[in-house]
Structures are given as structure tokens and as C-alpha cells.
Scaffold this motif. Structure first.
Motif, PDB file in Angstrom:
ATOM      1  N   ASP A  34     -34.486 -50.869   6.156  1.00 33.34           N
ATOM      2  CA  ASP A  34     -35.035 -49.698   5.464  1.00 33.34           C
ATOM      3  C   ASP A  34     -34.204 -49.328   4.252  1.00 33.34           C
ATOM      4  OD1 ASP A  34     -37.090 -49.511   7.292  1.00 33.34           O
ATOM      5  OD2 ASP A  34     -36.135 -47.949   8.502  1.00 33.34           O
ATOM      6  N   MET A  59     -34.557 -51.840   1.298  1.00 32.63           N
ATOM      7  CA  MET A  59     -35.812 -51.657   0.551  1.00 32.63           C
ATOM      8  C   MET A  59     -35.805 -50.349  -0.241  1.00 32.63           C
ATOM      9  SD  MET A  59     -38.694 -53.357   3.069  1.00 32.63           S
ATOM     10  CE  MET A  59     -38.225 -52.489   4.572  1.00 32.63           C
ATOM     11  N   ASP A  60     -35.202 -49.310   0.314  1.00 30.03           N
ATOM     12  CA  ASP A  60     -35.100 -48.037  -0.421  1.00 30.03           C
ATOM     13  C   ASP A  60     -34.294 -48.223  -1.710  1.00 30.03           C
ATOM     14  OD1 ASP A  60     -36.508 -46.744   1.550  1.00 30.03           O
ATOM     15  OD2 ASP A  60     -34.739 -45.864   2.514  1.00 30.03           O
ATOM     16  N   ASP A  65     -33.519 -51.025  -3.246  1.00 30.68           N
ATOM     17  CA  ASP A  65     -34.073 -52.041  -4.136  1.00 30.68           C
ATOM     18  C   ASP A  65     -35.059 -51.449  -5.134  1.00 30.68           C
ATOM     19  OD1 ASP A  65     -34.308 -54.863  -4.855  1.00 30.68           O
ATOM     20  OD2 ASP A  65     -36.359 -54.697  -4.099  1.00 30.68           O
ATOM     21  N   ARG A  79     -38.780 -58.971   7.582  1.00 33.04           N
ATOM     22  CA  ARG A  79     -39.504 -57.766   7.146  1.00 33.04           C
ATOM     23  C   ARG A  79     -39.171 -57.418   5.704  1.00 33.04           C
ATOM     24  NH1 ARG A  79     -39.144 -51.927   7.725  1.00 33.04           N
ATOM     25  NH2 ARG A  79     -37.125 -52.020   8.789  1.00 33.04           N
ATOM     26  N   VAL A  80     -37.894 -57.564   5.332  1.00 24.12           N
ATOM     27  CA  VAL A  80     -37.522 -57.318   3.947  1.00 24.12           C
ATOM     28  C   VAL A  80     -38.167 -58.362   3.033  1.00 24.12           C
ATOM     29  CG1 VAL A  80     -35.602 -57.242   2.313  1.00 24.12           C
ATOM     30  CG2 VAL A  80     -35.343 -56.214   4.578  1.00 24.12           C
ATOM     31  N   LYS A 104     -41.803 -57.850   1.816  1.00 23.37           N
ATOM     32  CA  LYS A 104     -42.142 -56.751   0.916  1.00 23.37           C
ATOM     33  C   LYS A 104     -42.663 -57.331  -0.405  1.00 23.37           C
ATOM     34  CE  LYS A 104     -40.289 -52.293  -0.644  1.00 23.37           C
ATOM     35  NZ  LYS A 104     -40.480 -52.352  -2.092  1.00 23.37           N
ATOM     36  N   ASP A 134     -43.237 -56.222  -3.502  1.00 21.27           N
ATOM     37  CA  ASP A 134     -42.629 -55.894  -4.792  1.00 21.27           C
ATOM     38  C   ASP A 134     -41.096 -55.969  -4.742  1.00 21.27           C
ATOM     39  OD1 ASP A 134     -42.445 -53.764  -3.073  1.00 21.27           O
ATOM     40  OD2 ASP A 134     -42.830 -52.233  -4.586  1.00 21.27           O
ATOM     41  N   LEU A 135     -40.576 -56.821  -3.902  1.00 22.16           N
ATOM     42  CA  LEU A 135     -39.132 -56.977  -3.774  1.00 22.16           C
ATOM     43  C   LEU A 135     -38.552 -57.544  -5.076  1.00 22.16           C
ATOM     44  CD1 LEU A 135     -37.199 -56.543  -1.315  1.00 22.16           C
ATOM     45  CD2 LEU A 135     -37.328 -59.001  -0.936  1.00 22.16           C
ATOM     46  N   ARG A 160     -34.701 -60.835  -3.204  1.00 21.70           N
ATOM     47  CA  ARG A 160     -35.526 -61.930  -2.685  1.00 21.70           C
ATOM     48  C   ARG A 160     -34.706 -63.214  -2.556  1.00 21.70           C
ATOM     49  NH1 ARG A 160     -40.307 -62.163  -1.346  1.00 21.70           N
ATOM     50  NH2 ARG A 160     -40.922 -60.254  -2.448  1.00 21.70           N
TER      51      ARG A 160
END
Length: 904
Positions: A830, A833-834, A836, A870-871, A874, A876-877, A882
Motif C-alpha cells: 500500500d 503504491m501511495d 509512487d 499486487r504492486v 497496478k 499506472d505504476l 515497475r
């Protein structure tokens, strides 16, 4: 090339630029929402390149105008580039560009951005393209003239690279400053600052007799915390001219501190921009470690003035050309500043601990890469421990092979050949070798350069046999380096092995190799260059104990095959302080690993405890050295030596052994606490810092034992010490003792600490970090970290604050992070991703936490893989993250392929 969803840039595809920019005139009209940037570029064609379009890099810019030789020119946009298909046919021409950018929305902190009430830049590696359109590559070097315009009341200080040539007033309450840097530099070294700052200033006269102005700029209210940074800068200037004959070359040298910064600092020519963490220091707010960190980083960035700026990298694959060399230089500086041999050894031990904690795991994981990588997807991901710290070890091995004077001669030749150029790691190695013909490096140069080309940490196996009848000792060394991603097979490395032989009574034995007429001292360097080699020592009266890899002469894993009794001899007597410390580490590590695998008790045996007691009581050993020897190997270091890792078991075993040392050395900890108290005025010297470190360690052990026995005395004394402390090292040490022992007084102490320092951002970072690093107990630490995410003083947008909490938990507290219920991995995913979404560089560094997920036992391993996937899913990573998660997930396939290739 595209591999999966990651586009790779390859070193083998390097081409010299078709165009070069010889001079740049930049003008900035600075406004947070819309900054106007005008550039005038003097461009030359490369006569050796075929005619082709001019391609300029640009990201997130609004283009307003393009003129070539004063006339409009047609252009187009393609893959993040401004393309001019038909530039003027002249060999040289002028290109004028006008564009705008939005600094206040730049949360990535790359390019031009706002922080607090000012403008700042960070252009390495590819941030300049977020300011204006340019040939944003390190081998395009130009002379810059920069004019800054801004509101004078809001931004009274206007800075850029080089020398100030003009400044004045403008209509509407605005003002300007014009700067000129006479030295050609690549765009990544450009910098500007516009802010309300104050400066500590000092003039210094170099050996040539020239006077230079040194300035350290900080926000108002922080000036009293800059004395140490200025002293460090002065010491760096003096040291570099004395050690390497490299003088300060500008009229002034400036350092600027900013709160929002992704890195530690940046060596922009003449205008170094620093994270406040490595500038601001006072006894009340900074620890001894902070003071040493300021000294080291100030030196590092100043030393880049020559090793990075005057000579820079041809391409980003050569990053270690500047970073590895400059880390070596700042390490040497720090050792010279520390004082005597013992203090130097302590600094070396600390550097090796850092290498082993960060770089060795990197070499064994999915992001393993050579010191000079062959490819990358995001260059920001290759600002790594391998490039920096292992790169420094490669330079150190060169210095070992040619000697101190030989290395200085090599540096002189390097600058004579390449000053003002963008060059390669090969150019540097060649200069060191050519300056030392016939040296161990010169005759093995091609083989030595495998350190630049091959990833992985070699293992050196050492075995000795003693022939009593002929008084002869034979030492056999073997080397092996296993496969790593993309490299299934490794050629032998050139490995300098500094060594000595120690008698059972602790005396150092004279070393006489077979064929030599007389002994050649008690320490020497053997060069291991083949898979297996032997050395025969003559006239050895009794079976010796080999002391190998003295001073950690090469970045390898050493399997020396020594018995516990032999290690005890080295721990008690070795003249090499590094190997003395290393013997204690290996003795403790063997017990920790055995217990973690269920092959031995979760306890230290009596002989080892007594050996550690002897170190603690030793009257001649420095306090700083004792503190290092008495530290058990970290949970992360233990994990790297296990085939499969159960983080909870490792934590349990290590805590049990810590508790044992706290109990069985109880009286010795009391004596250490009392004997090493410092009553003199605070000074960040190695001697004082060593005493404070040992006192803090003793207090931590005493509180741990008190908590386990129910005795309130030592927690009470720690709380009183916390309240009465006159410096941050003692105050934080006392607070740490309470928090780490989970004493009842920890909560009121934490509250008091926050109240005292709630307005000091750097001290609050310590407050967050301390809580996140506390030894896990029944899930309390993890729960506290989750709660602290919602604390009013916490923000993901500030890299220092994010690191203080998130990195402290995930990188430095394995038991709290690796939970059987997978909550730690969910938390990690989490947060990655926040972050990023606003700062991909910071997110990528957090993503690296999971590099070694494959070593985990179940259920951790499966849960970790699920979180990484899970990451990766995503949509729009960022490319930064990535690349990390893709390589982590691809490790299964990569390892299988490497093993199959090696078998063939």
C-alpha cells in the motif's frame, strides 16, 4: 530493447552524440505556478556522425517558442523528445527555446521544484529535461551563463553554478542575479536556488595563495547549526589539496540545505544542494553519528568537484567512475580525520558493515548488477550500494595493489589525461595502471577489470597445513563466484588478500615465502588471480593462525575454516583491528545461525561470553572498538547466512542472546557505564563519541536486564539521564534504552521528547524512527507504526519523514515487518503504491525491501510474492517501481536459467 514491459538501455549501444552544446545561456522568470525558461544554445554538429535530426529531451514542459539562428524552425514531439528534422546545415548554429514548467506541482523532486518558500533543483540523473529541452546526457558538456529573476521580498537569495557576475533591481519589486560557470559541465550538474536564506561565510586561502569564499545557506533560524558543516567543508578543501593536490577552482563554493530532497546531497558544480540532514547539526539536536555523517557527506560532495565534475561520466553506465572513486576518497578522508590507528580501524569496520548490510544482499538478489552495469530500464534505480560502496572497494583494491604513493601518481595522471572530459571506468583504471608499470595491477589489468564487469560476491576458501618437520606452512586459497541474473558463469577475479600469521601466544610471525632469502615483515598482500593458488611460508616454528583479508582488503566472503580456538586467538591478539572484530562476529554468527536452524541452543557458550567480557574489560582497547565487538550481528546479516529464513525465529534467537549478555555481563556493563562517562564539554570527536556509544550500549543492556528481572533501578536512571542530558547522543541513547526494553517509562519519555522537539523536523525524524525500530513484542511495534501514519507530524511527501518511519520498519525491523498474517506485506504494498503516485524514486527505494523475498520460509514467502505481484499489477505504476518488482518476480525464472546454463 523491450523485455516484458520494461525498456532496456544497453551499454553496448552507446553512440557519441550527433550534436554537442558548447555554451548555454539560461534565463528564469521564477514563479511557483508557472516558471518561464528561456535558453540560447550554441550547438555544433559532430563531424563524425551522419546527418540526422536534432533530438532534445523534455518532460512535463509547455513549449512556447523554437528559433534556429533567429528564425522559426519546424519541429515535432516524439517519445518525450523535441525533434527538429531539419536543423540548420551549418557546422554550428544557435537554437533558442522558450518554455514553461510548474515547480509547485513537482512532487517527484526531480527538475525544478518548490520546497517551503523557495525554488530548488535536482538534475541528476535526468532531471534537467524537466526544466527545459536539452541534450540531457552526461557526455554533452557546456559552459553555462544563468540569469535568475524573482520577487525580491519572497526570494532574496538567487544562486546558480559558478561565479556571480552581476545582480540588480528590476521593476515591480523583482530582482535578478547573473551567474557564470567557466568550467564545461553536463546538464545533470546544473543547479539553481531562489529562497529566503541566510548564510554562514568563511574565507579560505589555498596553497596557491588564492582566496575563496565558502558559504553555507540555510533557512532563517538554522544558522547556529551550520558550524560543523562549515568546519567539515574547510577540512575537505585542505585535505584534498594536501592528499591529491586538487585545489578549489572557483571564486566561491556554496552549500544549500533543503528539507525536501530525495538524496543525501548533490555535487552541482560550486553549488551543492544538500538534504538538511547532512548540514544541520548542534549538540542539542544531532547525535555523534549525525556529526560524522555531516562531515562525510560534505566531504563526498566537495570531492566530486574533481572526481565527477572536472572529469565526469561518458554515460550513466560509468556512474561508479565518479561515485565509487569519491566514496573511496570520502572514506579515506574520514579515517584521516578520525585520528590514530584504532580510530581508523573503527571507521573501516563501520564502512564494511554498511557494505555487508546493503551491497552483499544486493549482489545475491534479483537486482544484482556489475559495478558497471550492462543495461538499465531506469537509471535512478542504479544509484545502488553496488555502484557506490562496492565501487569504492574496487578503487581501494587498486590502491592496495599499487600502494599509496602509486595511487596518488595514478590520480595525477588521470587528471593530466582527462581533465574537462567525459570518460569511462576503463580510462580511470588505465591511468592508475600506466602510472605504476610493473605493479600487481598493471600486469593484471584486464583480469582486474572483471570487478567492473561481473556481478556477485566471490567466496574465498582458505585452508592451511603445517609441516612441523620442515617448519613450513602452506596456505591454499580458492575462489568461486556463483551465477547471477544474466551471468551464469564468472571468470576468476583478481583478489588482493592482505594477511599475516599469528602464533598461539598472539605474537606476529615474520613472513618468508619459499624462495625468499629473508622475511619480509609480518604482513603482506597475496594476489589471488586463479581458481586455486598456494603459498608456502618457510621458517615457521609452530602451527600458526592465519589472519586473512586484513582491513577487509577485498569485497569477498571468506571461508577460513578456523576453529573456535583459533578465532579466540585472533580476537584476543590480532594486530589487525578489523580481523579482531571479525573474529568476534564470526564466533557469534555461528551460534546465531545454528540456533536459528534448530541446530544449537539459543545461547552463547561460556568461552565466547568470557572472551567478550575480556574485551569489555580490556584497559588498552578504545571504547568505540569495544562497542563494535560487543554488538551481535544484526538480524538481517544473520538472515543472509541462512539458506531459508524464518524472521521470527532469527529475532527470537538474537534477543535471547542479547538478554544473556545483559545478564551475564551485568557487573561489567555497570563498570563500563560508570568508567566511560564524559564530563568535558561536548565535542564530536572519535574518542568522546566512542565513550558515549559504549555508555549508551551499557545502559541499554542494563535496562534490558532490569526489565526482565523486574528491577526498576536502571529504567529509572535511564529516564533521569534522558531528562538531564546536555546533548542529543546521550538523550537519544537513554530514550532508546527505555524504548528497546519496553520499559514503562518509555511512554512518558517519548511524549516529553516530542514536546521538546516538535518544531525540529530532523529530531522528529529520530522520534519516528526510534519507535519503528524497537524490538517487536506481541505485534505492538507494528501496530504503533500503523498508528503513527496518522500522526499530525507525519507526511509521505517529505522523503526524510517517510524514510524515518517506513524504511525503519521494513528495512531495519524484520520481526515487526515479516508477520505470519502477511499484514506487513500488505502495509508495504500500500505504501509503495501511495508514494509512487507522487515520488517514484522514493517508492522504488522502498520497493527494494522485498528483493530477498525468495529466502523466506513459508508462510512468509508466498505472502511476500503475492504482495509484490499486487504492486506489479497496478496499471499506472512508474517505470522506477515497475523495474524493481518485475525483476523480483522474474527471479525464479532467472535463477533456473542460470543454474541450467552453469550445469551445461
Amino acid at each position: 530493447m523491450r523485455e516484458g514491459t520494461v525498456t532496456l538501455v544497453r551499454r553496448e549501444d552507446y553512440l557519441a552524440p550527433a550534436y554537442r552544446i558548447r555554451s548555454v545561456e539560461l534565463c528564469f522568470d521564477l514563479e511557483p505556478a508557472k516558471t518561464l525558461v528561456s535558453s540560447k544554445l550554441a550547438i555544433e554538429r559532430n563531424p563524425q556522425a551522419a546527418p540526422q535530426p536534432l533530438r532534445l529531451h523534455g518532460e512535463g514542459l509547455t513549449l512556447l517558442r523554437v528559433l534556429a539562428n533567429g528564425e522559426s524552425v519546424s519541429f515535432r514531439h516524439e517519445d518525450g523528445q523535441l525533434v527538429i528534422d531539419h536543423p540548420p546545415a551549418d557546422e554550428s548554429f544557435t537554437l533558442e527555446i522558450r518554455n514553461s514548467c510548474c515547480p509547485e506541482k513537482n512532487t517527484e523532486l526531480s527538475g525544478l521544484y518548490t520546497s517551503g518558500s523557495g525554488f530548488f533543483t535536482q538534475c541528476e540523473a535526468e532531471g534537467f529535461r524537466r526544466i527545459t529541452y536539452f541534450l540531457d546526457r552526461p557526455d554533452v558538456m557546456a559552459v553555462y551563463t544563468v540569469t535568475l529573476r524573482a520577487d525580491k521580498a519572497k526570494y532574496p537569495v538567487l544562486l546558480s553554478n559558478g561565479n556571480l557576475v552581476e545582480q540588480g533591481e528590476l521593476p515591480g519589486g523583482r530582482h535578478f542575479a547573473k551567474w557564470h560557470d567557466p568550467f564545461p559541465k553536463p546538464s545533470y550538474l546544473f543547479a539553481l536556488v531562489a529562497a529566503d536564506l541566510v548564510a554562514r561565510e568563511q574565507k579560505i586561502r589555498t596553497r596557491s595563495g588564492k582566496e575563496h569564499l565558502l558559504q553555507v545557506f540555510v533557512r532563517r533560524g538554522d544558522l547556529d547549526k551550520t558550524e560543523h558543516a562549515m568546519n567539515s567543508l574547510v577540512a575537505s578543501v585542505v585535505w584534498d589539496e594536501a592528499r591529491f593536490k586538487l585545489p578549489l577552482d572557483l571564486e566561491r563554493f556554496m552549500i544549500v540545505a533543503v528539507e525536501d530532497f530525495n538524496m543525501g546531497a548533490m555535487e552541482n558544480k560550486g553549488l551543492n544542494i544538500f538534504n538538511t540532514k547532512f548540514v544541520l547539526a548542534s549538540p542539542a539536536t544531532a547525535t555523534d553519528v549525525d556529526f560524522f555523517g555531516v562531515e562525510s557527506v560534505v566531504a563526498h560532495e566537495y570531492f566530486h568537484n574533481w572526481t565527477g565534475n572536472r572529469i565526469t561520466c561518458r554515460d550513466w553506465f560509468q556512474l561508479s567512475l565518479k561515485e565509487g572513486l569519491t566514496v573511496y576518497r570520502d572514506q579515506e578522508f574520514s579515517m584521516d580525520m578520525s585520528g590514530g590507528a584504532s580510530a581508523r580501524a573503527v571507521r573501516r569496520i563501520e564502512d564494511v558493515r554498511q557494505l555487508r548490510a546493503a551491497q552483499f544482499p544486493e549482489d545475491a538478489g534479483p537486482m544484482a548488477h556489475p559495478v558497471r552495469p550492462d543495461s538499465y530500464a531506469e537509471i535512478n534505480n542504479f544509484y545502488t550500494a553496488t555502484v557506490y560502496d562496492k565501487g569504492a572497494e574496487v578503487v581501494r583494491m587498486m590502491a592496495t595493489l599499487v600502494g599509496r604513493e602509486g595511487f596518488a601518481n595514478g590520480m595525477s595522471l588521470y587528471f593530466e589525461r582527462h581533465d574537462g572530459q567525459a570518460v569511462t571506468c576503463d580510462d580511470f583504471a588505465q591511468a592508475i595502471a600506466d602510472a605504476n608499470p610493473g605493479s600487481a595491477l598493471s600486469v593484471r589489468l584486464d583480469a582486474f577489470k572483471r570487478w567492473y564487469a561481473q556481478a556477485g560476491t566471490p567466496t574465498v576458501t582458505a585452508r592451511g597445513t603445517y609441516d612441523a618437520e620442515n617448519r613450513r606452512y602452506t596456505l591454499t586459497l580458492e575462489q568461486f563466484c556463483g551465477p547471477s541474473p544474466g551471468q551464469p558463469f564468472k571468470f576468476p577475479f583478481v583478489i588482493p588478500v592482505a594477511m599475516g600469521l599469528v602464533a598461539q601466544d598472539g605474537s606476529s610471525l615474520p613472513l618468508q615465502l619459499a624462495g625468499e632469502e629473508a622475511p619480509g615483515g609480518t604482513s603482506r598482500v597475496l594476489v589471488l588471480e586463479h581458481p586455486q593458488q598456494q603459498w608456502v611460508f618457510e621458517n615457521v616454528d609452530a602451527a600458526p593462525v592465519p589472519s586473512l583479508l586484513r582491513g577487509f582488503s577485498a569485497p569477498v566472503n571468506l571461508d577460513d575454516g578456523l576453529s573456535d580456538a583459533e578465532r579466540m586467538v585472533l580476537l584476543a591478539h590480532d594486530s589487525d583491528a578489523f580481523n579482531r572484530w571479525e573474529s568476534a562476529q564470526k564466533l557469534a554468527l555461528s551460534r546465531l545461525c545454528a540456533a536459528a536452524q534448530g541446530l544449537g541452543p539459543a545461547a552463547l557458550d561460556a568461552p565466547l561470553v568470557e572472551a567478550l567480557r575480556a574485551v569489555l574489560r580490556h584497559p588498552a582497547l578504545d571504547a568505540s572498538f569495544k562497542e563494535l565487538v560487543l554488538q551481535l550481528p544484526s538480524e538481517g546479516y544473520v538472515a543472509e547466512h541462512l539458506p531459508v529464513v524464518d524472521p521470527q525465529r532469527v529475532h527470537e534467537v538474537r534477543e535471547a542472546m542479547r538478554a544473556q549478555l545483559a545478564e551475564q555481563l551485568h557487573a561489567d556493563w555497570i563498570e563500563a557505564f560508570e568508567r566511560n562517562a564524559t564530563n568535558e564539554a561536548y565535542a564530536p570527536t572519535v574518542a568522546q563519541a566512542g565513550k558515549r556509544a559504549l555508555v549508551n550500549m551499557a545502559l541499554s543492556m542494563l535496562c534490558l536486564q532490569s526489565q526482565r528481572s523486574g528491577d526498576p533501578v536502571w529504567p529509572g536512571r535511564a529516564y533521569q539521564r534522558f531528562k538531564d542530558a546536555t546533548n542529543m547522543t546521550e538523550r537519544l541513547g537513554a530514550l532508546s534504552a527505555l524504548v528497546e526494553s519496553h520499559a514503562g517509562l518509555a511512554e512518558p519519555a517519548l511524549s516529553r521528547f516530542h514536546e521538546l522537539f516538535k518544531d525540529d523536523a530532523l529530531v522528529l525524524d529520530k522520534w519516528f524512527a526510534l519507535q519503528a525500530r524497537a524490538p517487536e513484542l506481541d505485534g505492538r511495534v507494528f501496530a504503533r507504526v500503523k498508528a503513527l501514519l496518522k500522526h499530525p507530524d507525519f507526511s509521505l511527501r517529505n522523503p526524510n519523514r517517510a524514510r524515518s518511519l517506513l524504511f525503519s520498519l521494513t528495512m531495519f525491523n524484520p520481526a515487526a515487518f515479516h508477520r505470519a498474517d502477511a499484514a506487513g506485506y500488505v502495509f508495504w504494498a500500500d505504501r509503495v503504491m501511495d508514494i509512487d503516485a507522487m515520488n517514484p524514486q522514493l517508492a522504488a527505494r522502498l520497493a527494494r525491501v522485498m528483493d530477498r523475498w525468495r529466502k523466506l520460509a513459508e508462510p512468509y514467502r508466498g505472502a511476500a510474492r503475492e504482495a509484490i505481484a499486487r504492486v506489479a499489477a497496478k496499471p499506472d505504476l512508474s517505470g522506477d517501481v515497475r523495474e524493481i518488482v518485475t525483476r523480483a518476480l522474474a527471479e525464479d525464472e532467472a535463477n533456473a536459467n542460470a543454474q541450467a546454463a552453469a550445469a551445461q
